[in-house]
Design a protein around this motif. Structure first.
Motif, PDB file in Angstrom:
ATOM      1  N   ALA A  25    -111.660 -36.062 -23.058  1.00 22.94           N
ATOM      2  CA  ALA A  25    -112.386 -36.674 -21.932  1.00 22.94           C
ATOM      3  C   ALA A  25    -112.317 -35.787 -20.700  1.00 22.94           C
ATOM      4  O   ALA A  25    -113.319 -35.594 -19.993  1.00 22.94           O
ATOM      5  CB  ALA A  25    -111.817 -38.053 -21.630  1.00 22.94           C
ATOM      6  N   SER A  26    -111.159 -35.223 -20.438  1.00 23.97           N
ATOM      7  CA  SER A  26    -110.984 -34.342 -19.285  1.00 23.97           C
ATOM      8  C   SER A  26    -111.842 -33.092 -19.419  1.00 23.97           C
ATOM      9  O   SER A  26    -112.511 -32.666 -18.465  1.00 23.97           O
ATOM     10  CB  SER A  26    -109.506 -33.961 -19.151  1.00 23.97           C
ATOM     11  OG  SER A  26    -109.327 -33.004 -18.151  1.00 23.97           O
ATOM     12  N   LEU A  27    -111.847 -32.504 -20.604  1.00 17.31           N
ATOM     13  CA  LEU A  27    -112.635 -31.294 -20.832  1.00 17.31           C
ATOM     14  C   LEU A  27    -114.133 -31.583 -20.731  1.00 17.31           C
ATOM     15  O   LEU A  27    -114.886 -30.801 -20.144  1.00 17.31           O
ATOM     16  CB  LEU A  27    -112.290 -30.709 -22.202  1.00 17.31           C
ATOM     17  CG  LEU A  27    -112.858 -29.347 -22.539  1.00 17.31           C
ATOM     18  CD1 LEU A  27    -112.494 -28.300 -21.490  1.00 17.31           C
ATOM     19  CD2 LEU A  27    -112.357 -28.908 -23.905  1.00 17.31           C
ATOM     20  N   LEU A  28    -114.572 -32.705 -21.290  1.00 18.15           N
ATOM     21  CA  LEU A  28    -115.988 -33.075 -21.176  1.00 18.15           C
ATOM     22  C   LEU A  28    -116.397 -33.263 -19.723  1.00 18.15           C
ATOM     23  O   LEU A  28    -117.478 -32.839 -19.311  1.00 18.15           O
ATOM     24  CB  LEU A  28    -116.266 -34.350 -21.970  1.00 18.15           C
ATOM     25  CG  LEU A  28    -116.323 -34.211 -23.480  1.00 18.15           C
ATOM     26  CD1 LEU A  28    -116.348 -35.580 -24.145  1.00 18.15           C
ATOM     27  CD2 LEU A  28    -117.518 -33.389 -23.920  1.00 18.15           C
ATOM     28  N   ALA A  29    -115.539 -33.887 -18.933  1.00 17.39           N
ATOM     29  CA  ALA A  29    -115.842 -34.096 -17.514  1.00 17.39           C
ATOM     30  C   ALA A  29    -115.949 -32.757 -16.788  1.00 17.39           C
ATOM     31  O   ALA A  29    -116.853 -32.550 -15.973  1.00 17.39           O
ATOM     32  CB  ALA A  29    -114.778 -34.972 -16.870  1.00 17.39           C
ATOM     33  N   THR A  30    -115.047 -31.838 -17.101  1.00 22.64           N
ATOM     34  CA  THR A  30    -115.066 -30.513 -16.479  1.00 22.64           C
ATOM     35  C   THR A  30    -116.344 -29.762 -16.811  1.00 22.64           C
ATOM     36  O   THR A  30    -116.901 -29.065 -15.975  1.00 22.64           O
ATOM     37  CB  THR A  30    -113.850 -29.686 -16.949  1.00 22.64           C
ATOM     38  OG1 THR A  30    -112.658 -30.384 -16.587  1.00 22.64           O
ATOM     39  CG2 THR A  30    -113.836 -28.310 -16.336  1.00 22.64           C
ATOM     40  N   GLU A  31    -116.819 -29.937 -18.037  1.00 17.57           N
ATOM     41  CA  GLU A  31    -118.021 -29.241 -18.506  1.00 17.57           C
ATOM     42  C   GLU A  31    -119.311 -30.007 -18.211  1.00 17.57           C
ATOM     43  O   GLU A  31    -120.388 -29.561 -18.611  1.00 17.57           O
ATOM     44  CB  GLU A  31    -117.913 -28.981 -20.016  1.00 17.57           C
ATOM     45  CG  GLU A  31    -116.765 -28.079 -20.420  1.00 17.57           C
ATOM     46  CD  GLU A  31    -116.969 -26.649 -19.979  1.00 17.57           C
ATOM     47  OE1 GLU A  31    -118.124 -26.164 -20.039  1.00 17.57           O
ATOM     48  OE2 GLU A  31    -115.979 -26.023 -19.563  1.00 17.57           O
ATOM     49  N   SER A  32    -119.214 -31.170 -17.556  1.00 13.60           N
ATOM     50  CA  SER A  32    -120.367 -32.034 -17.290  1.00 13.60           C
ATOM     51  C   SER A  32    -121.120 -32.385 -18.570  1.00 13.60           C
ATOM     52  O   SER A  32    -122.337 -32.308 -18.640  1.00 13.60           O
ATOM     53  CB  SER A  32    -121.310 -31.386 -16.268  1.00 13.60           C
ATOM     54  OG  SER A  32    -120.666 -31.197 -15.046  1.00 13.60           O
ATOM     55  N   LYS A  33    -120.364 -32.764 -19.583  1.00 13.00           N
ATOM     56  CA  LYS A  33    -120.932 -33.151 -20.864  1.00 13.00           C
ATOM     57  C   LYS A  33    -120.486 -34.568 -21.194  1.00 13.00           C
ATOM     58  O   LYS A  33    -119.684 -35.154 -20.489  1.00 13.00           O
ATOM     59  CB  LYS A  33    -120.469 -32.190 -21.963  1.00 13.00           C
ATOM     60  CG  LYS A  33    -120.972 -30.762 -21.770  1.00 13.00           C
ATOM     61  CD  LYS A  33    -120.616 -29.897 -22.942  1.00 13.00           C
ATOM     62  CE  LYS A  33    -121.095 -28.481 -22.776  1.00 13.00           C
ATOM     63  NZ  LYS A  33    -122.510 -28.300 -22.757  1.00 13.00           N
ATOM     64  N   ALA A  34    -120.996 -35.119 -22.282  1.00 13.35           N
ATOM     65  CA  ALA A  34    -120.619 -36.458 -22.724  1.00 13.35           C
ATOM     66  C   ALA A  34    -120.573 -36.481 -24.246  1.00 13.35           C
ATOM     67  O   ALA A  34    -121.190 -35.658 -24.912  1.00 13.35           O
ATOM     68  CB  ALA A  34    -121.608 -37.491 -22.210  1.00 13.35           C
ATOM     69  N   ASP A  35    -119.832 -37.444 -24.780  1.00  9.04           N
ATOM     70  CA  ASP A  35    -119.737 -37.622 -26.222  1.00  9.04           C
ATOM     71  C   ASP A  35    -119.176 -39.013 -26.484  1.00  9.04           C
ATOM     72  O   ASP A  35    -118.683 -39.673 -25.567  1.00  9.04           O
ATOM     73  CB  ASP A  35    -118.813 -36.564 -26.833  1.00  9.04           C
ATOM     74  CG  ASP A  35    -118.986 -36.407 -28.346  1.00  9.04           C
ATOM     75  OD1 ASP A  35    -119.819 -37.120 -28.944  1.00  9.04           O
ATOM     76  OD2 ASP A  35    -118.266 -35.572 -28.930  1.00  9.04           O
ATOM     77  N   THR A  36    -119.262 -39.441 -27.731  1.00  7.37           N
ATOM     78  CA  THR A  36    -118.625 -40.694 -28.136  1.00  7.37           C
ATOM     79  C   THR A  36    -117.591 -40.395 -29.204  1.00  7.37           C
ATOM     80  O   THR A  36    -117.765 -39.475 -30.017  1.00  7.37           O
ATOM     81  CB  THR A  36    -119.643 -41.710 -28.693  1.00  7.37           C
ATOM     82  OG1 THR A  36    -120.311 -41.131 -29.805  1.00  7.37           O
ATOM     83  CG2 THR A  36    -120.641 -42.139 -27.629  1.00  7.37           C
ATOM     84  N   VAL A  37    -116.516 -41.160 -29.180  1.00  7.16           N
ATOM     85  CA  VAL A  37    -115.452 -41.041 -30.182  1.00  7.16           C
ATOM     86  C   VAL A  37    -115.075 -42.453 -30.611  1.00  7.16           C
ATOM     87  O   VAL A  37    -114.856 -43.322 -29.768  1.00  7.16           O
ATOM     88  CB  VAL A  37    -114.219 -40.312 -29.603  1.00  7.16           C
ATOM     89  CG1 VAL A  37    -113.083 -40.297 -30.601  1.00  7.16           C
ATOM     90  CG2 VAL A  37    -114.578 -38.898 -29.175  1.00  7.16           C
TER      91      VAL A  37
END
Length: 111
Positions: A25-37
């Motif tokens: 979640a932290s890495l996705l936020a840093t990269e301005s991306k999204a995903d579901t898990v």
């Protein structure tokens, strides 16, 4: 097991899956991306459930340790997925040129 609070829901999830969920979640936020898990969890009423987390830059996610003696649920597929995605986002593979070779003459480019 850790208490994971997402919005107004609190679930018990295994330590490894929780730690990776937070890291991802932290890495996705840093990269301005999204995903579901989707993770297997224990709900507040004690039942096993599957919870799907939408991870993006606006996610409010909290993990707390517990003294629970419950065994971790099997989240091996989700753990492997998050590990792979974390590796790809933090160390993307190098860009490789297309397999075609350049023509010897400029005229052969058909421009």
């Amino acid at each position: 097991m850790k208490h994971v609070t997402f919005g107004d829901k609190s679930l018990l999830i295994g330590d490894q899956a929780t730690d990776l969920l937070l890291e991802y979640a932290s890495l996705l936020a840093t990269e301005s991306k999204a995903d579901t898990v989707t993770l297997r969890a224990i709900s507040p009423d004690g039942n096993e459930t599957e919870a799907t987390f939408l991870l993006d830059s606006g996610v409010a996610l909290i993990a707390e340790t517990t003294i629970s003696s419950l065994p971790d649920l099997d989240n091996a597929d989700a753990v492997a997925y998050m590990q792979e995605r974390i590796m790809l986002l933090s160390s993307p593979p190098p860009v490789r040129p297309h397999d075609e070779t350049m023509p010897e003459n400029y005229e052969d480019l058909n421009l």
